[in-house]
Design a protein around this motif. Structure first.
Motif, PDB file in Angstrom:
ATOM      1  N   GLY A  74       0.791  -1.225   0.000  1.00  0.00           N
ATOM      2  CA  GLY A  74       0.000   0.000   0.000  1.00  0.00           C
ATOM      3  C   GLY A  74       0.823   1.273   0.000  1.00  0.00           C
ATOM      4  O   GLY A  74       0.278   2.373  -0.069  1.00  0.00           O
ATOM      5  N   SER A  75       2.144   1.140   0.071  1.00  0.00           N
ATOM      6  CA  SER A  75       3.027   2.311   0.034  1.00  0.00           C
ATOM      7  C   SER A  75       3.397   2.582  -1.425  1.00  0.00           C
ATOM      8  O   SER A  75       4.185   1.854  -2.021  1.00  0.00           O
ATOM      9  CB  SER A  75       4.290   2.027   0.861  1.00  0.00           C
ATOM     10  OG  SER A  75       5.247   3.041   0.682  1.00  0.00           O
ATOM     11  N   GLU A 110       1.019   9.192  -8.231  1.00  0.00           N
ATOM     12  CA  GLU A 110      -0.327   8.728  -8.592  1.00  0.00           C
ATOM     13  C   GLU A 110      -0.373   7.210  -8.782  1.00  0.00           C
ATOM     14  O   GLU A 110      -1.333   6.673  -9.325  1.00  0.00           O
ATOM     15  CB  GLU A 110      -0.784   9.434  -9.872  1.00  0.00           C
ATOM     16  CG  GLU A 110      -0.903  10.936  -9.727  1.00  0.00           C
ATOM     17  CD  GLU A 110      -1.270  11.622 -11.037  1.00  0.00           C
ATOM     18  OE1 GLU A 110      -1.182  10.962 -12.109  1.00  0.00           O
ATOM     19  OE2 GLU A 110      -1.641  12.787 -10.988  1.00  0.00           O
ATOM     20  N   ASN A 111       0.694   6.538  -8.343  1.00  0.00           N
ATOM     21  CA  ASN A 111       0.784   5.077  -8.443  1.00  0.00           C
ATOM     22  C   ASN A 111       0.736   4.597  -9.893  1.00  0.00           C
ATOM     23  O   ASN A 111       0.111   3.587 -10.209  1.00  0.00           O
ATOM     24  CB  ASN A 111      -0.320   4.396  -7.617  1.00  0.00           C
ATOM     25  CG  ASN A 111      -0.024   2.909  -7.376  1.00  0.00           C
ATOM     26  OD1 ASN A 111       1.086   2.437  -7.588  1.00  0.00           O
ATOM     27  ND2 ASN A 111      -1.034   2.174  -6.958  1.00  0.00           N
ATOM     28  N   LYS A 112       1.419   5.332 -10.760  1.00  0.00           N
ATOM     29  CA  LYS A 112       1.568   4.925 -12.150  1.00  0.00           C
ATOM     30  C   LYS A 112       3.019   4.464 -12.365  1.00  0.00           C
ATOM     31  O   LYS A 112       3.920   4.785 -11.578  1.00  0.00           O
ATOM     32  CB  LYS A 112       1.229   6.087 -13.096  1.00  0.00           C
ATOM     33  CG  LYS A 112      -0.232   6.560 -12.992  1.00  0.00           C
ATOM     34  CD  LYS A 112      -1.184   5.531 -13.560  1.00  0.00           C
ATOM     35  CE  LYS A 112      -2.574   6.101 -13.811  1.00  0.00           C
ATOM     36  NZ  LYS A 112      -3.380   6.273 -12.611  1.00  0.00           N
ATOM     37  N   LEU A 123       0.791  -1.968  -7.577  1.00  0.00           N
ATOM     38  CA  LEU A 123       0.844  -0.975  -8.659  1.00  0.00           C
ATOM     39  C   LEU A 123      -0.406  -1.029  -9.536  1.00  0.00           C
ATOM     40  O   LEU A 123      -0.794  -2.086 -10.029  1.00  0.00           O
ATOM     41  CB  LEU A 123       2.114  -1.238  -9.485  1.00  0.00           C
ATOM     42  CG  LEU A 123       2.392  -0.411 -10.729  1.00  0.00           C
ATOM     43  CD1 LEU A 123       2.258   1.081 -10.481  1.00  0.00           C
ATOM     44  CD2 LEU A 123       3.795  -0.711 -11.250  1.00  0.00           C
ATOM     45  N   CYS A 124      -1.011   0.143  -9.740  1.00  0.00           N
ATOM     46  CA  CYS A 124      -2.183   0.243 -10.615  1.00  0.00           C
ATOM     47  C   CYS A 124      -1.852  -0.277 -12.015  1.00  0.00           C
ATOM     48  O   CYS A 124      -0.758  -0.046 -12.516  1.00  0.00           O
ATOM     49  CB  CYS A 124      -2.638   1.698 -10.729  1.00  0.00           C
ATOM     50  SG  CYS A 124      -3.740   2.185  -9.414  1.00  0.00           S
ATOM     51  N   VAL A 168       7.676  -6.236 -12.418  1.00  0.00           N
ATOM     52  CA  VAL A 168       8.463  -5.589 -11.363  1.00  0.00           C
ATOM     53  C   VAL A 168       9.623  -4.807 -11.989  1.00  0.00           C
ATOM     54  O   VAL A 168       9.891  -3.657 -11.616  1.00  0.00           O
ATOM     55  CB  VAL A 168       8.974  -6.626 -10.340  1.00  0.00           C
ATOM     56  CG1 VAL A 168      10.002  -6.003  -9.391  1.00  0.00           C
ATOM     57  CG2 VAL A 168       7.808  -7.195  -9.530  1.00  0.00           C
ATOM     58  N   LEU A 169      10.306  -5.418 -12.960  1.00  0.00           N
ATOM     59  CA  LEU A 169      11.396  -4.722 -13.659  1.00  0.00           C
ATOM     60  C   LEU A 169      10.897  -3.489 -14.410  1.00  0.00           C
ATOM     61  O   LEU A 169      11.600  -2.488 -14.507  1.00  0.00           O
ATOM     62  CB  LEU A 169      12.086  -5.671 -14.638  1.00  0.00           C
ATOM     63  CG  LEU A 169      12.969  -6.763 -14.027  1.00  0.00           C
ATOM     64  CD1 LEU A 169      13.379  -7.769 -15.091  1.00  0.00           C
ATOM     65  CD2 LEU A 169      14.207  -6.164 -13.354  1.00  0.00           C
ATOM     66  N   ALA A 170       9.669  -3.560 -14.922  1.00  0.00           N
ATOM     67  CA  ALA A 170       9.095  -2.412 -15.633  1.00  0.00           C
ATOM     68  C   ALA A 170       9.026  -1.187 -14.732  1.00  0.00           C
ATOM     69  O   ALA A 170       9.124  -0.049 -15.190  1.00  0.00           O
ATOM     70  CB  ALA A 170       7.701  -2.755 -16.160  1.00  0.00           C
ATOM     71  N   SER A 171       8.886  -1.423 -13.418  1.00  0.00           N
ATOM     72  CA  SER A 171       8.775  -0.316 -12.461  1.00  0.00           C
ATOM     73  C   SER A 171      10.117   0.044 -11.828  1.00  0.00           C
ATOM     74  O   SER A 171      10.187   0.929 -10.980  1.00  0.00           O
ATOM     75  CB  SER A 171       7.776  -0.677 -11.363  1.00  0.00           C
ATOM     76  OG  SER A 171       8.281  -1.712 -10.537  1.00  0.00           O
TER      77      SER A 171
END
Length: 599
Positions: A56-57, A61-63, A103-104, A135-138
């Motif tokens: 939740g952290s 905008e969580n993009k 992640l949205c 995960v790597l994308a982020s």
């Protein structure tokens, strides 16, 4: 992966780094902070080994772009080399336990309980690879997965994080999960983390963070078994468990952490604590730190009071209550993993392979999640071949979980305790959405008291639990159980408000049975779809239903359910847990492990 950790080039590089590290730099490497309590500048100043995003952290905008910006900033800061800093990049960890679930727009897979029912190791490999890519994308490096708990009691709030009541299915999955996540680690893998070491699925009464009162033989044969597979598969990190074993907390258990895990099983990666896990070893945080380090934990997830942790551990080393050799061993393990995975040579997160990749949340990824939903569904009842349904039938769809993607995803999705509704899921499909796409005469109704049975051929009622995670998911009918458990544990027990007081669904969620009964009393045949993170007592609901489908916590791809109930795909799922008949634990199950009907 063992060869990476034992590689001479890696060892030489680690020796070189450690040869001129100060105590402050070493203790910094042993420290992991929650990113909200630690700026990138502080991560540099205190030489932190890792930061993590708690469930939740989320940044901005969580993009995806927000996550990459965040990852870049911590990498940039920790990588700076100067007179006081070695420029060792920190590891960035996250609970990506059923996809990149914080992640949205990420692809969310069924929770482990559903994947256990699917009993498909090849599918598990696909899911691990997609999770790694997202995960790597982020821009992150490390997921706290897989959970290897062998759950023995459905009162436990983490029951859905377990694949099966026996280690057999888990052991078939472990290698595929570890290699799927860590494959090609030097260029495009993420660290896996086997958790929680050990026995968390065996606590008395299913109390989260409780006491596993079992023999060494049972602990070794059942609960340690998947970790042996994980270590042989090259897992690089292991997370210590909140639970105790026969009264002694695993976070301070030198026999389990050092003698068994590191020496006997020859685990050569590093051990990380669970979030604030050492806090409960003692009433005194200062004493807890020494006990945790001396027992064999290498990196400490101290979410907020990490500066105090650094200060106190420095004092312990200076006073000799923690030896410098134990600190050196911990740091060597952490640096060996970082060097072996290529972290020191890697470009900043936004410039790595898969960063911001178009495959994130893609239809291709979602199709694998949809397939996982199809394979995980278990058919418990199909009276007079009610299923498969006719796509042209006049179908009433109702129930609180029919059009609620948050509920079908469960806990550890967007927020720690999960969310309700569809607003957070732009590309996802609810169960209702999936039905409506292929059944033009289906209608969604929230209230059913005014329904005319003559207007419909059949009803689909989607019932069950709402989201929860960890201790907040515990079922506990007597608070004296906590007093009993706490009195037998050396240290503190962290108690959460439970989800409910019974595993009997009719008492836990009376609205579900009321909806089913309202419709069957009108003469409508009812297909029940159960959304649940555990096996519940469902005798009343089962009796009233024409067909009964267990969908577990299927994730974002609800159309996987319509694929099966309308007959495009047959049922394949088999129970990986016994299904209880009543609350008497010694009674024969209503349905045994391995049960599952098909067309």
């Amino acid at each position: 992966m063992h060869s990476l950790l034992n590689n001479l080039v890696v060892k030489t590089k680690v020796d070189e780094l450690m040869s001129n590290m100060t105590l402050a730099q070493k203790i910094g490497q042993m420290t992991q902070a929650e990113r909200q309590s630690c700026t990138p500048a502080e991560a540099k100043k205190f030489h932190l080994g890792s930061v993590m995003c708690g469930a939740g952290s989320t940044p901005g905008e969580n993009k995806l772009k927000d996550w990459l910006t965040m990852a870049d900033s911590y990498w940039q800061s920790s990588s700076v080399k100067d007179a006081c800093h070695h420029g060792i990049p920190l590891l960035f960890g996250v609970d990506a336990i059923h996809g990149h679930n914080n992640l949205c727009q990420a692809t969310i897979f069924p929770h482990n309980i559903g994947l256990g029912a699917a009993n498909d190791p090849a599918l598990i490999k696909e899911i691990a690879i997609i999770t790694r890519k997202e995960v790597l994308a982020s821009g992150l490096d490390w997921t706290f997965a897989p959970n290897l708990a062998v759950a023995k009691n459905q009162h436990w709030g983490r029951f859905y994080e377990s694949f099966s009541q026996s280690p057999d299915i888990t052991n078939k999955y472990v290698n595929n999960i570890i290699t799927g996540l860590q494959n090609q680690l030097h260029t495009e893998g993420i660290l896996a983390c086997a958790k929680h070491w050990v026995g968390d699925g065996a606590t008395s009464y299913g109390i989260d963070q409780g006491d596993a009162k079992i023999s060494w033989q049972v602990l070794n044969k059942t609960h340690i078994s998947p970790y042996i597979t994980a270590i042989n598969s090259g897992v690089m990190t292991v997370m210590a468990s909140f639970n105790s074993w026969n009264g002694d907390k695993c976070h301070g258990h030198k026999f389990l952490l050092t003698d068994i895990l590191k020496k006997q099983l020859k685990f050569s990666g590093f051990v990380v604590s669970d979030m604030n896990g050492i806090d409960y070893l003692s009433d005194d945080f200062y004493l807890s730190i020494a006990q945790g380090v001396n027992s064999g934990i290498d990196m400490f997830l101290v979410s907020e009071n990490w500066k105090q942790f650094i200060r106190y551990l420095s004092n312990h080393v200076e006073l000799g209550t923690v030896s410098i050799s134990r600190v050196n061993d911990a740091v060597r393990r952490i640096l060996t993993v970082k060097v072996a995975m290529g972290l020191l040579e890697a470009p900043k997160p936004s410039k790595r392979k898969w960063a911001n990749d178009n495959s994130f949340g893609s239809m291709e990824h979602r199709e694998v999640a949809r397939k996982a939903v199809r394979k995980s569904l278990v058919l418990l009842k199909n009276h007079q071949n009610t299923l498969p349904l006719d796509k042209a039938a006049r179908i009433l769809v109702t129930g609180k979980n029919a059009n609620n993607i948050g509920h079908q995803c469960g806990g550890f999705t967007i927020a720690w305790q999960g969310v309700s509704g569809n607003d957070e899921f732009e590309q996802a499909t609810s169960i209702w959405h999936g039905i409506k796409k292929i059944a033009p005469n289906a209608f969604l109704r929230e209230q059913v008291e005014h329904v005319n049975a003559n207007d419909h051929d059949v009803a689909i009622v989607v019932i069950g639990e709402t989201p929860y995670a960890e201790g907040f998911g515990d079922i506990r009918n007597d608070d004296n159980l906590i007093i009993e458990a706490g009195s037998q544990i050396n240290g503190q027990i962290n108690v959460s408000e439970p989800y409910g007081s019974t595993i009997e669904l009719q008492s836990l969620h009376s609205e579900d049975y009321a909806t089913i009964k309202e419709l069957t009393d009108k003469g409508l045949p009812v297909v029940v779809i159960l959304i649940s993170g555990r096996t519940l007592i469902i005798n009343s609901e089962l009796e009233e239903s024409a067909a009964f489908v267990v969908a577990w916590l299927p994730g974002t791809e609800g159309q996987g359910i319509s694929d099966v109930i309308f007959g495009d795909v047959n049922f394949q799922g088999k129970l990986s847990f016994d299904w209880p008949k009543n609350t008497v634990t010694s009674s024969l199950p209503l349905f045994p492990q391995g049960f599952g009907l098909h067309y």
